[in-house]
Design a protein around this motif. Sequence first.
Motif, PDB file in Angstrom:
ATOM      1  N   GLY A 251     -12.017   3.487   6.954  1.00 48.51           N
ATOM      2  CA  GLY A 251     -11.572   4.358   5.935  1.00 48.51           C
ATOM      3  C   GLY A 251     -12.168   4.237   4.337  1.00 48.51           C
ATOM      4  N   THR A 252     -12.885   2.946   4.337  1.00 45.83           N
ATOM      5  CA  THR A 252     -13.697   2.809   2.992  1.00 45.83           C
ATOM      6  C   THR A 252     -15.067   2.996   3.054  1.00 45.83           C
ATOM      7  OG1 THR A 252     -13.823   0.645   3.600  1.00 45.83           O
ATOM      8  CG2 THR A 252     -11.916   1.274   2.198  1.00 45.83           C
ATOM      9  N   TYR A 253     -15.807   3.815   4.318  1.00 43.79           N
ATOM     10  CA  TYR A 253     -16.934   4.082   4.434  1.00 43.79           C
ATOM     11  C   TYR A 253     -17.794   2.657   4.625  1.00 43.79           C
ATOM     12  CZ  TYR A 253     -16.187   8.796   3.044  1.00 43.79           C
ATOM     13  OH  TYR A 253     -15.462   9.983   3.138  1.00 43.79           O
ATOM     14  N   ARG A 254     -17.100   1.822   5.579  1.00 45.54           N
ATOM     15  CA  ARG A 254     -17.588   0.393   5.802  1.00 45.54           C
ATOM     16  C   ARG A 254     -17.658  -0.417   4.325  1.00 45.54           C
ATOM     17  NH1 ARG A 254     -16.499   0.929  10.675  1.00 45.54           N
ATOM     18  NH2 ARG A 254     -17.686   1.953  11.961  1.00 45.54           N
ATOM     19  N   GLY A 255     -16.953  -0.048   3.612  1.00 49.90           N
ATOM     20  CA  GLY A 255     -17.016  -1.001   2.514  1.00 49.90           C
ATOM     21  C   GLY A 255     -17.935  -0.902   1.248  1.00 49.90           C
ATOM     22  N   ASP A 256     -18.305   0.580   1.310  1.00 51.41           N
ATOM     23  CA  ASP A 256     -19.038   0.964   0.043  1.00 51.41           C
ATOM     24  C   ASP A 256     -18.519   0.676  -1.329  1.00 51.41           C
ATOM     25  OD1 ASP A 256     -21.597   2.652  -1.019  1.00 51.41           O
ATOM     26  OD2 ASP A 256     -19.910   4.046  -1.389  1.00 51.41           O
ATOM     27  N   ARG A 257     -19.554  -0.031  -2.008  1.00 51.27           N
ATOM     28  CA  ARG A 257     -18.950  -0.610  -3.339  1.00 51.27           C
ATOM     29  C   ARG A 257     -18.478   0.517  -4.251  1.00 51.27           C
ATOM     30  NH1 ARG A 257     -22.611  -4.483  -6.243  1.00 51.27           N
ATOM     31  NH2 ARG A 257     -21.751  -6.033  -4.771  1.00 51.27           N
ATOM     32  N   ASP A 258     -19.117   1.504  -4.410  1.00 47.14           N
ATOM     33  CA  ASP A 258     -18.778   2.558  -5.172  1.00 47.14           C
ATOM     34  C   ASP A 258     -17.545   3.156  -4.678  1.00 47.14           C
ATOM     35  OD1 ASP A 258     -20.918   2.318  -6.837  1.00 47.14           O
ATOM     36  OD2 ASP A 258     -22.204   3.741  -5.902  1.00 47.14           O
ATOM     37  N   TYR A 259     -17.086   3.397  -3.549  1.00 39.64           N
ATOM     38  CA  TYR A 259     -16.140   4.033  -2.900  1.00 39.64           C
ATOM     39  C   TYR A 259     -14.876   2.995  -3.047  1.00 39.64           C
ATOM     40  CZ  TYR A 259     -13.028   6.691   0.054  1.00 39.64           C
ATOM     41  OH  TYR A 259     -11.915   7.707   0.431  1.00 39.64           O
ATOM     42  N   VAL A 260     -14.985   1.937  -2.777  1.00 35.00           N
ATOM     43  CA  VAL A 260     -13.989   1.010  -3.035  1.00 35.00           C
ATOM     44  C   VAL A 260     -13.689   0.826  -4.343  1.00 35.00           C
ATOM     45  CG1 VAL A 260     -13.476  -1.412  -2.665  1.00 35.00           C
ATOM     46  CG2 VAL A 260     -14.681  -0.309  -0.774  1.00 35.00           C
ATOM     47  N   THR A 261     -14.438   0.763  -5.369  1.00 34.83           N
ATOM     48  CA  THR A 261     -14.181   0.866  -6.692  1.00 34.83           C
ATOM     49  C   THR A 261     -13.494   1.923  -7.219  1.00 34.83           C
ATOM     50  OG1 THR A 261     -16.169  -0.631  -7.194  1.00 34.83           O
ATOM     51  CG2 THR A 261     -15.161   0.446  -8.932  1.00 34.83           C
ATOM     52  N   ALA A 262     -13.743   3.217  -6.775  1.00 36.16           N
ATOM     53  CA  ALA A 262     -12.993   4.232  -7.127  1.00 36.16           C
ATOM     54  C   ALA A 262     -11.724   4.571  -6.310  1.00 36.16           C
ATOM     55  CB  ALA A 262     -14.070   5.576  -6.537  1.00 36.16           C
ATOM     56  N   MET A 263     -11.518   3.921  -5.236  1.00 34.67           N
ATOM     57  CA  MET A 263     -10.368   3.807  -4.701  1.00 34.67           C
ATOM     58  C   MET A 263      -9.359   2.817  -5.232  1.00 34.67           C
ATOM     59  SD  MET A 263      -9.675   5.828  -2.348  1.00 34.67           S
ATOM     60  CE  MET A 263     -10.438   6.930  -3.334  1.00 34.67           C
ATOM     61  N   ARG A 264      -9.953   1.558  -5.825  1.00 33.51           N
ATOM     62  CA  ARG A 264      -9.191   0.818  -6.674  1.00 33.51           C
ATOM     63  C   ARG A 264      -8.538   1.457  -8.160  1.00 33.51           C
ATOM     64  NH1 ARG A 264     -10.953  -2.365 -10.617  1.00 33.51           N
ATOM     65  NH2 ARG A 264     -13.252  -1.997  -9.987  1.00 33.51           N
ATOM     66  N   ARG A 265      -9.434   2.003  -8.776  1.00 34.00           N
ATOM     67  CA  ARG A 265      -9.197   2.639  -9.953  1.00 34.00           C
ATOM     68  C   ARG A 265      -8.094   3.780  -9.876  1.00 34.00           C
ATOM     69  NH1 ARG A 265     -15.177   2.951 -11.992  1.00 34.00           N
ATOM     70  NH2 ARG A 265     -15.246   0.871 -12.963  1.00 34.00           N
ATOM     71  N   THR A 266      -8.192   4.366  -8.486  1.00 37.09           N
ATOM     72  CA  THR A 266      -7.086   5.259  -8.236  1.00 37.09           C
ATOM     73  C   THR A 266      -5.802   4.803  -7.948  1.00 37.09           C
ATOM     74  OG1 THR A 266      -8.746   6.880  -7.350  1.00 37.09           O
ATOM     75  CG2 THR A 266      -6.553   7.355  -6.479  1.00 37.09           C
ATOM     76  N   ALA A 267      -5.793   3.454  -7.013  1.00 34.60           N
ATOM     77  CA  ALA A 267      -4.590   3.127  -6.796  1.00 34.60           C
ATOM     78  C   ALA A 267      -3.846   2.326  -8.275  1.00 34.60           C
ATOM     79  CB  ALA A 267      -4.956   1.742  -5.847  1.00 34.60           C
ATOM     80  N   GLU A 268      -4.854   1.914  -9.106  1.00 33.68           N
ATOM     81  CA  GLU A 268      -4.229   1.371 -10.151  1.00 33.68           C
ATOM     82  C   GLU A 268      -3.756   2.142 -11.129  1.00 33.68           C
ATOM     83  OE1 GLU A 268      -7.691  -0.486 -12.074  1.00 33.68           O
ATOM     84  OE2 GLU A 268      -7.593  -2.392 -10.871  1.00 33.68           O
ATOM     85  N   SER A 269      -4.271   3.650 -11.246  1.00 35.50           N
ATOM     86  CA  SER A 269      -3.717   4.638 -11.978  1.00 35.50           C
ATOM     87  C   SER A 269      -2.387   5.344 -11.064  1.00 35.50           C
ATOM     88  CB  SER A 269      -4.664   5.937 -12.182  1.00 35.50           C
ATOM     89  OG  SER A 269      -4.919   6.404 -10.850  1.00 35.50           O
ATOM     90  N   ARG A 270      -2.159   5.203  -9.859  1.00 38.06           N
ATOM     91  CA  ARG A 270      -0.963   5.540  -9.298  1.00 38.06           C
ATOM     92  C   ARG A 270      -0.002   4.268  -9.553  1.00 38.06           C
ATOM     93  NH1 ARG A 270       1.603   9.733  -6.516  1.00 38.06           N
ATOM     94  NH2 ARG A 270       3.446   8.709  -5.675  1.00 38.06           N
ATOM     95  N   GLN A 271      -0.306   3.103  -9.511  1.00 37.43           N
ATOM     96  CA  GLN A 271       0.584   2.181  -9.964  1.00 37.43           C
ATOM     97  C   GLN A 271       1.167   2.500 -11.406  1.00 37.43           C
ATOM     98  OE1 GLN A 271      -0.887  -1.571  -9.556  1.00 37.43           O
ATOM     99  NE2 GLN A 271       1.075  -2.852  -9.324  1.00 37.43           N
ATOM    100  N   LYS A 272       0.333   2.452 -12.187  1.00 36.08           N
ATOM    101  CA  LYS A 272       0.663   2.722 -13.775  1.00 36.08           C
ATOM    102  C   LYS A 272       1.710   3.866 -13.806  1.00 36.08           C
ATOM    103  CE  LYS A 272      -3.236   0.621 -15.701  1.00 36.08           C
ATOM    104  NZ  LYS A 272      -4.380   0.950 -16.460  1.00 36.08           N
ATOM    105  N   LEU A 273       1.254   5.157 -12.993  1.00 27.28           N
ATOM    106  CA  LEU A 273       2.285   6.289 -13.237  1.00 27.28           C
ATOM    107  C   LEU A 273       3.635   5.976 -12.621  1.00 27.28           C
ATOM    108  CD1 LEU A 273       2.219   9.456 -13.625  1.00 27.28           C
ATOM    109  CD2 LEU A 273       1.463   9.631 -11.097  1.00 27.28           C
ATOM    110  N   GLU A 274       3.660   5.118 -11.376  1.00 23.13           N
ATOM    111  CA  GLU A 274       4.841   4.949 -10.770  1.00 23.13           C
ATOM    112  C   GLU A 274       5.605   3.988 -11.647  1.00 23.13           C
ATOM    113  OE1 GLU A 274       4.059   3.313  -6.827  1.00 23.13           O
ATOM    114  OE2 GLU A 274       3.495   5.295  -6.098  1.00 23.13           O
ATOM    115  N   GLU A 275       4.876   3.061 -12.688  1.00 23.91           N
ATOM    116  CA  GLU A 275       5.600   2.218 -13.371  1.00 23.91           C
ATOM    117  C   GLU A 275       6.459   3.045 -14.551  1.00 23.91           C
ATOM    118  OE1 GLU A 275       2.695  -0.458 -14.821  1.00 23.91           O
ATOM    119  OE2 GLU A 275       2.816  -1.597 -13.038  1.00 23.91           O
ATOM    120  N   ARG A 276       5.804   4.146 -15.220  1.00 19.02           N
ATOM    121  CA  ARG A 276       6.202   4.992 -16.104  1.00 19.02           C
ATOM    122  C   ARG A 276       7.276   5.817 -15.400  1.00 19.02           C
ATOM    123  NH1 ARG A 276       1.707   8.132 -18.466  1.00 19.02           N
ATOM    124  NH2 ARG A 276       0.370   7.062 -16.522  1.00 19.02           N
TER     125      ARG A 276
END
Length: 149
Positions: A62-87
């Motif tokens: 699901g991460t396009y075989r670990g594509d660096r740019d895609y994984v970085t974008a998904m990590r940033r998306t997950a971090e923004s979701r985590q910050k939203l859930e904290e608020r």
Amino acid sequence: MAIYELACETGHRFEVIQSFTAPLPDCPDCGAATRKIPSSFALGGTAAVPPPPERMPQTWKGTYRGDRDYVTAMRRTAESRQKLEERYPELAGDRRPVVAHEGRYEAAPLRAGDTVPTPSEASGHGHGHSRTHGHTHTHGHESKPPKPA
């Protein structure tokens, strides 16, 4: 140069492009003195809520075989979701880890602590209906006839 919205005492409104230090022009319609008025503005686009963890990629494939740019974008998306859930804790939902998410659990992932449905509840062997397809499900448990010599 800036755009200013101006109005006169009689209610005429117009816009003018001029420098900050230039004197305000008279009204082009009636010649009266003008004043700056607050302009309305609009922002383009829409606010997007990051997807919950269960909608994020669950497998390496699901991460396009670990594509660096895609994984970085998904990590940033997950971090923004985590910050939203904290608020906003009401957005957090079920925090238990997902144990199974493929096959029959794709629509409703199995989470830690959930009871595993029995085969009769899960509609048999995963086809979702009771029709036979011209094949049997022996799984090697039945005795086989001896091979001819």
